[in-house]
Structures are given as C-alpha cells and as structure tokens.
Design a protein around this motif. Structure first.
Motif, mmCIF file in Angstrom:
data_model
loop_
_atom_site.group_PDB
_atom_site.id
_atom_site.type_symbol
_atom_site.label_atom_id
_atom_site.label_comp_id
_atom_site.label_asym_id
_atom_site.label_seq_id
_atom_site.Cartn_x
_atom_site.Cartn_y
_atom_site.Cartn_z
ATOM 1 N N UNK A 1 -29.317 -49.737 -34.923
ATOM 2 C CA UNK A 1 -30.479 -49.692 -34.028
ATOM 3 C C UNK A 1 -30.011 -49.209 -32.663
ATOM 4 N N UNK A 2 -30.817 -48.357 -32.058
ATOM 5 C CA UNK A 2 -30.569 -47.918 -30.684
ATOM 6 C C UNK A 2 -31.907 -47.833 -29.984
ATOM 7 N N UNK A 3 -32.015 -48.486 -28.828
ATOM 8 C CA UNK A 3 -33.317 -48.550 -28.158
ATOM 9 C C UNK A 3 -33.094 -48.875 -26.688
ATOM 10 N N UNK A 4 -34.174 -48.912 -25.921
ATOM 11 C CA UNK A 4 -34.083 -49.289 -24.507
ATOM 12 C C UNK A 4 -35.380 -49.982 -24.102
ATOM 13 N N UNK A 5 -35.296 -50.746 -23.005
ATOM 14 C CA UNK A 5 -36.444 -51.473 -22.482
ATOM 15 C C UNK A 5 -36.602 -51.173 -20.992
ATOM 16 N N UNK A 6 -37.843 -51.049 -20.560
ATOM 17 C CA UNK A 6 -38.140 -50.819 -19.139
ATOM 18 C C UNK A 6 -38.912 -52.014 -18.593
#
Length: 375
Positions: free
Chosen positions: A303-308
C-alpha cells in the motif's frame, strides 16, 4: 344455526386451551414448571405439565443428538455435547426440586456428555495440527483458534497450551514501524509514539500482530513480515491574513425646536455620524503525510498513500466609533481581537488528525489480512 356455530367455536377454543393439547416449546418449560411445582406441590396441572415438558424435550433432544451423530457436519461433537449439557441441566434441576420427587424421574447423561467433549476436543486438535502442517501464517492463525476452542472444551487436558503457543508463534505477523525524519522530525516522532501506544490495543491486532521500532528489530535480528514507513511531504503555516472594512453612517437628529417670527415653531436638527470597522484575521496551517506498507518477505509495496489535513484559525470582530445614534438598529460592537495561535499549536492539531488517519488506514489493512486468513 347461529347457536350451532357459536357452540362449535366454543368447543374449538376449549379444545385448543385444553391441557391435553398443550406441548412444550423449549427445555426452559421444564425449569418453569419445576419452579411452579416447588411453589404449589399439590397443583395437578403443574405436575402434569412438568412431566410432559420433560418427556417431550428429552425425546426431542435425543432425536437431535441421533441426527447429529449420523451426519458428517464438521465439529458436530461440540453441538452434541451442548445437547447433552442441556439434558443434564434439566436432570439436575429436577433432582434439586424436592417437591418434584416421586412425580418425575430425571435421567442423567454425564458419561455421554464427557465422551462427546473428548471427541470434540480431539477433533479440534486434529484440525489444528492439520492446519499447522501447512506452515503458513493464515493456517497457523486458524490452528490457534482451533486449539483455543479445544482448551475451552477441555481446560485441564495436557498439551493444549503447548499447541496454542506453537500456533501463536507461527501465526504472528511482525511489523516494523519506521518514521522518516527528513522533514519535521519531532512531529514524526509524535506519530510514532502514538502508533506504538494505540495499535496494540485494537482488536484487529490481537493476538497475531507485534510491532517493533527499527532499533528493536535490529537487536532481535528480526526478519519482519511488513515494514510501515511514513513521513511528512510538508508541514507549513501561511502568513497572517488581515482584512478590514469601514462603513460610515450619518443621520439628522432632532435636537429641539425654535420659533420663527415669534409665532411658527420649527424643529432643529443636528447631523451626527458614526463608523463601523469590521475586522477579520485568519491563519492557515497545512500538512501532507505520506506512508507505505512494504511486504518485507516479497520486497514489494502493498500500500502507498498520503493524507492531507489543515487547521484554519479565524478571528472576526467589529468596533463602533462616533455617535451611536447614527447607527442602524442592531449594529453594535461585537467580538474582540484575539492573539493568533502559535504555529506549533496548529502543527500539533494537524499531526494528531494525520496520526488518526494513518492509524485507521493501518487497521483497515490488518482487517483485510484477517479476512483473508479466515475466509
């Protein structure tokens, strides 16, 4: 004709309510009427209902046991031992009922229940051993639950604890959590501490997940199953934004009267004015957190993701100057000027929200892994 119909209906109702047509619906009827017989031993109806309930429920449960024994259902012996347990509970309840003595003879099935427990325990252990033989984590986790069920069935049986520990060791998933300190090291460390504090408490992580920091992993010479890495793309605060607007008001106010030519009275007006100043200050901080979960054994990213997230502080107020009589109805001073929050106050808020988001995403990943193991 109507009289005949009424008589027939009455007979049907009487027949339906007659004790001869009563049947037990549950083994709990035995407990109910045993209690009633204890309170009123001379009540014939209660005694008859107790005898009928026990006879019907015993026969019904014995037929269910016979059907289960003839079937090939997995773990049927657990259901069988549950049936025998009910039979023995009914027998004990009747045996303890002094007023029931002589009215009914309870039958015990203790030997049969013990045998069913042994068969059920053996089946769970055999199933668990078969799963362990695959030497994979999902099967080891399923084996663990089979051994735990065996332990529940036979708490004192030797050897089950050893099997539980073996399955737990084989089925445990070890995860290294590693923060990237390239940007905002202190806030990344805050998220690390939060994850190590919270993750072990969640139901998704019990009992098969262990979490390590990089130092612990090196000291234990660990070959983890997964490595979770995260860090900030950015964490910044903008300039304080200030907006001011003025609105002026003026009006003629009657302040008195005067005579003109000693006869005519005319009003005297005075021009008054006021100003309303509306102010707004805002300060926005924002950040983006990236993360990835890497399958260490396969050397691939799962899994690869980001949060703002952002934190917007706004302060609005209004002040009045001049003569208040010039102002429209309802226009008054409101609010007050406040000191803007420090950047670390906003950064702490953002870090807390992003930590919650990352924790939730990790839990979601673990739930998916658990679902695959027990599908």
């Amino acid at each position: 004709m109507r009289l005949l119909v009424a008589i027939c209906v009455g007979l049907l109702i009487f027949s339906a309510c007659s004790p001869r047509n009563w049947h037990s619906n549950s083994h709990k009827d035995v407990y109910t009427y045993a209690k009633k017989v204890s309170r009123k031993p001379s009540n014939i109806k209660f005694s008859e209902r107790l005898q009928q309930a026990y006879r019907e429920q015993k026969d019904k449960i014995l037929l269910e046991i016979e059907s289960l024994q003839a079937s090939d259902q997995p773990f049927r012996w657990e259901k069988i031992q549950d049936k025998y347990k009910i039979l023995n509970e009914m027998a004990y309840r009747l045996n303890d009922c002094v007023a029931c003595s002589g009215k009914i003879t309870p039958v015990f099935y203790e030997t049969e229940q013990s045998l069913a427990v042994r068969y059920a325990t053996d089946e769970r252990i055999e199933t668990g051993l078969g799963l362990l033989a695959y030497e994979t984590k999902p099967e080891a986790q399923r084996a663990y639950h089979n051994f735990m069920q065996a332990k529940k069935l036979s708490p004192s049986q030797a050897g089950i604890d050893t099997l539980i520990n073996e399955a737990l060791e084989q089925g445990t998933i070890r995860i290294v959590i590693e923060g990237n300190y390239k940007r905002e090291k202190d806030y990344v460390k805050d998220i690390e501490r939060d994850l190590f504090r919270r993750l072990p408490k969640y139901t998704e992580t019990k009992p098969f997940y262990l979490f390590y920091n990089p130092k612990e992993a090196v000291e234990a010479r660990l070959q983890p199953d997964y490595v979770i890495t995260f860090g900030y793309d950015y964490l910044s605060t903008g300039m304080l934004q200030s907006d001011y607007s003025d609105e002026s008001f003026s009006v003629d106010i009657k302040v008195g009267e005067k005579k003109v030519d000693s006869v005519k009275v005319v009003p005297v007006y005075e021009k008054v004015s006021a100003k309303v100043t509306r102010c707004k200050k805002s300060l926005k901080a924002e950040g983006r957190l990236w993360f990835e979960i890497r399958d260490f054994q396969r050397d691939e990213v799962s899994i690869k993701d980001s949060f703002y997230d952002d934190d917007l502080w706004v302060n609005e107020w209004a002040s009045v100057s001049g003569d208040s009589r010039a102002l429209p109805t309802g226009v008054i001073s409101s609010g007050s000027e406040l000191i803007p929050p420090s950047y670390w106050t906003q950064f702490n808020s953002i870090t807390n929200d992003l930590s919650n988001a990352l924790s939730w995403r990790i839990r979601q990943f673990l739930r998916q892994k658990n679902a695959l193991a027990f599908r």
